[in-house]
Design a protein around this motif. Structure first.
Motif, PDB file in Angstrom:
ATOM      1  N   THR A 215       0.823  -1.212   0.000  1.00 53.81           N
ATOM      2  CA  THR A 215       0.000   0.000   0.000  1.00 53.81           C
ATOM      3  C   THR A 215       0.857   1.262   0.000  1.00 53.81           C
ATOM      4  OG1 THR A 215      -1.806   1.140   1.111  1.00 53.81           O
ATOM      5  CG2 THR A 215      -0.238   0.028   2.525  1.00 53.81           C
ATOM      6  N   LEU A 216       2.006   1.234   0.685  1.00 49.84           N
ATOM      7  CA  LEU A 216       2.878   2.410   0.706  1.00 49.84           C
ATOM      8  C   LEU A 216       3.615   2.571  -0.622  1.00 49.84           C
ATOM      9  CD1 LEU A 216       4.428   2.503   4.297  1.00 49.84           C
ATOM     10  CD2 LEU A 216       2.265   3.432   3.452  1.00 49.84           C
ATOM     11  N   MET A 217       4.019   1.455  -1.232  1.00 49.84           N
ATOM     12  CA  MET A 217       4.658   1.553  -2.547  1.00 49.84           C
ATOM     13  C   MET A 217       3.686   2.126  -3.578  1.00 49.84           C
ATOM     14  SD  MET A 217       7.029  -1.869  -2.921  1.00 49.84           S
ATOM     15  CE  MET A 217       5.740  -3.063  -2.581  1.00 49.84           C
ATOM     16  N   GLU A 218       2.442   1.651  -3.544  1.00 47.07           N
ATOM     17  CA  GLU A 218       1.446   2.132  -4.498  1.00 47.07           C
ATOM     18  C   GLU A 218       1.121   3.600  -4.263  1.00 47.07           C
ATOM     19  OE1 GLU A 218      -0.719  -2.245  -5.033  1.00 47.07           O
ATOM     20  OE2 GLU A 218      -1.612  -0.721  -3.732  1.00 47.07           O
ATOM     21  N   ALA A 219       0.996   3.983  -2.992  1.00 50.08           N
ATOM     22  CA  ALA A 219       0.692   5.373  -2.676  1.00 50.08           C
ATOM     23  C   ALA A 219       1.819   6.305  -3.108  1.00 50.08           C
ATOM     24  CB  ALA A 219       0.437   5.524  -1.174  1.00 50.08           C
ATOM     25  N   SER A 220       3.052   5.898  -2.852  1.00 51.48           N
ATOM     26  CA  SER A 220       4.187   6.725  -3.227  1.00 51.48           C
ATOM     27  C   SER A 220       4.327   6.797  -4.746  1.00 51.48           C
ATOM     28  CB  SER A 220       5.461   6.170  -2.589  1.00 51.48           C
ATOM     29  OG  SER A 220       6.429   7.184  -2.430  1.00 51.48           O
ATOM     30  N   ALA A 221       4.048   5.689  -5.439  1.00 54.36           N
ATOM     31  CA  ALA A 221       4.083   5.700  -6.901  1.00 54.36           C
ATOM     32  C   ALA A 221       3.077   6.691  -7.464  1.00 54.36           C
ATOM     33  CB  ALA A 221       3.799   4.298  -7.439  1.00 54.36           C
ATOM     34  N   MET A 222       1.933   6.831  -6.809  1.00 55.28           N
ATOM     35  CA  MET A 222       0.894   7.745  -7.280  1.00 55.28           C
ATOM     36  C   MET A 222       1.097   9.173  -6.773  1.00 55.28           C
ATOM     37  SD  MET A 222      -2.570   5.402  -7.235  1.00 55.28           S
ATOM     38  CE  MET A 222      -3.496   6.660  -8.141  1.00 55.28           C
ATOM     39  N   GLY A 223       2.188   9.391  -6.023  1.00 55.02           N
ATOM     40  CA  GLY A 223       2.505  10.745  -5.609  1.00 55.02           C
ATOM     41  C   GLY A 223       1.787  11.215  -4.366  1.00 55.02           C
ATOM     42  N   ARG A 224       1.708  10.346  -3.370  1.00 53.63           N
ATOM     43  CA  ARG A 224       1.104  10.755  -2.110  1.00 53.63           C
ATOM     44  C   ARG A 224       2.153  10.696  -0.998  1.00 53.63           C
ATOM     45  NH1 ARG A 224      -1.426  12.349  -5.291  1.00 53.63           N
ATOM     46  NH2 ARG A 224      -3.673  12.359  -5.656  1.00 53.63           N
ATOM     47  N   PRO A 225       2.303  11.808  -0.265  1.00 55.52           N
ATOM     48  CA  PRO A 225       3.185  11.756   0.911  1.00 55.52           C
ATOM     49  C   PRO A 225       2.638  10.754   1.923  1.00 55.52           C
ATOM     50  CG  PRO A 225       2.181  13.948   0.645  1.00 55.52           C
ATOM     51  CD  PRO A 225       1.634  13.079  -0.433  1.00 55.52           C
ATOM     52  N   ILE A 226       3.528  10.252   2.765  1.00 57.31           N
ATOM     53  CA  ILE A 226       3.179   9.162   3.676  1.00 57.31           C
ATOM     54  C   ILE A 226       3.585   9.525   5.096  1.00 57.31           C
ATOM     55  CG2 ILE A 226       3.730   6.759   4.283  1.00 57.31           C
ATOM     56  CD1 ILE A 226       4.285   6.348   1.238  1.00 57.31           C
ATOM     57  N   VAL A 227       2.767   9.103   6.060  1.00 58.39           N
ATOM     58  CA  VAL A 227       3.163   9.084   7.468  1.00 58.39           C
ATOM     59  C   VAL A 227       3.144   7.626   7.900  1.00 58.39           C
ATOM     60  CG1 VAL A 227       2.568   9.714   9.827  1.00 58.39           C
ATOM     61  CG2 VAL A 227       2.319  11.403   7.995  1.00 58.39           C
ATOM     62  N   ALA A 228       4.289   7.121   8.355  1.00 53.72           N
ATOM     63  CA  ALA A 228       4.394   5.713   8.748  1.00 53.72           C
ATOM     64  C   ALA A 228       5.327   5.597   9.947  1.00 53.72           C
ATOM     65  CB  ALA A 228       4.915   4.870   7.583  1.00 53.72           C
ATOM     66  N   THR A 229       5.329   4.418  10.535  1.00 52.45           N
ATOM     67  CA  THR A 229       6.171   4.179  11.701  1.00 52.45           C
ATOM     68  C   THR A 229       7.587   3.790  11.271  1.00 52.45           C
ATOM     69  OG1 THR A 229       5.012   2.058  11.720  1.00 52.45           O
ATOM     70  CG2 THR A 229       4.489   3.601  13.478  1.00 52.45           C
ATOM     71  N   ASN A 230       8.523   4.098  12.146  1.00 50.55           N
ATOM     72  CA  ASN A 230       9.930   3.807  11.889  1.00 50.55           C
ATOM     73  C   ASN A 230      10.217   2.355  12.285  1.00 50.55           C
ATOM     74  OD1 ASN A 230      12.640   4.020  11.342  1.00 50.55           O
ATOM     75  ND2 ASN A 230      13.135   5.188  13.185  1.00 50.55           N
TER      76      ASN A 230
END
Length: 306
Positions: A215-230
């Motif tokens: 889901t994060l790879m797809e979101a980043s591919a579509m140009g969406r900034p992300i907030v996630a845990t380290n």
């Protein structure tokens, strides 16, 4: 034992040239069944999940089963270095030289094209995934409670199945209570996340541990900034301050602070994050590179090309 027997019978009947197993049960039972059927196999650990997050008797048993079953695959593929290190450190690999790093399952860059961020007054956060406590859903809800009064234009959405077969599953009733409280919008589940990513301003995944989250790879591919845990997996995709923000796991206050930082950023700054995210996916997570790894191994085992 019944699962193992059924898989063994399938492999004896089908006589496949090679079997790829994914997730914990196929990796354990399938690896043994394939060995008994004298079929080469590869175990792909898509994430360590509940077994490596919780400390329980079931987790201890699962690790023993991993240690036994992973002596049989021709190769064991890991999606991130942390998971590979965890298996080696806990002596779960009888043949550590068979471990391989795949660095994620990749994303189809044509199916997930870059789309501009929406220019509007409201701001939509979306958490996409199975609704599990281990995905940090509870921390997301608590962070939403903290921020709603300060940021009335912010929307906090959940997209994904509820009540799944997992010890960490969240029920539909619990989600309904958050809806009644007015802090969460539940979007249901879908076979196509792209419209929801397009309509989002930021994708959130406060998970306790991942493989490399698609889901994060797809979101980043579509140009969406992300907030996630380290944590393992998430930090493979998100570079803090580059294409998103990282926060501490199991910490609603840390998550709320990162969400507030994202809300306070100018659109131009978030747009720059979006562009850097797309470039990172193109460079590191192109699905074509992953497919080539499969082709090379199949050719090595079978001599076949396709």
């Amino acid at each position: 034992m019944r699962t193992l027997l059924v898989l063994f019978k399938h492999y004896r009947a089908l006589k496949p040239d090679v079997v790829f197993h994914y997730t914990i049960k196929p990796n354990i039972y399938g690896s043994v069944a394939a060995w008994l059927a004298r079929v080469p196999s590869v175990a792909v650990t898509t994430g360590l999940g509940y077994v490596f997050i919780q400390k329980s008797r079931a987790a201890r048993v699962a690790k023993r089963l991993y240690r036994f079953a992973f002596r049989f695959p021709r190769e064991v593929w890991f999606l991130n270095r942390d998971d590979e290190a965890a298996f080696k450190d806990q002596n779960l690999l009888a043949h550590p030289e068979r471990a391989r790093l795949l660095h994620g399952e990749g994303v189809d860059l044509e199916d997930f094209p870059f789309t501009p961020l929406p220019a509007r007054a409201e701001f939509a956060f979306v958490l996409i995934g199975r609704l599990l406590w281990d995905k940090g859903v509870g921390e997301y809800v608590e962070a939403a409670r903290q921020l709603r009064a300060r940021y009335p234009h912010a929307r906090f959405q959940l997209l994904g199945p509820v009540g799944v077969d997992n010890p960490s599953a969240i029920s539909r009733d619990e989600v309904a209570a958050w809806e009644r409280e007015g802090i969460i919008e539940y979007l249901g589940e879908t076979a196509d996340v792209r419209p929801y990513i397009t309509d989002a301003d930021c994708i959130v995944l406060p998970s306790y541990r991942e493989g490399v989250p698609r889901t994060l790879m797809e979101a980043s591919a579509m140009g969406r900034p992300i907030v996630a845990t380290n944590v393992p997996g998430c930090r493979e995709v998100v570079a803090d301050g580059v294409n998103g923000l990282l926060c501490e796991a199991r910490d609603a206050d840390s998550l709320a602070a990162s969400l507030a930082r994202m809300l306070d950023l100018d659109l131009a700054v978030r747009a720059a994050m979006a562009e850097r995210g797309r470039k990172k996916i193109e460079k590191e997570f192109d699905e074509r590179v992953v497919v080539q790894r499969y082709r090379e191994l199949i050719r090595e085992i079978t001599g076949s090309t396709f």
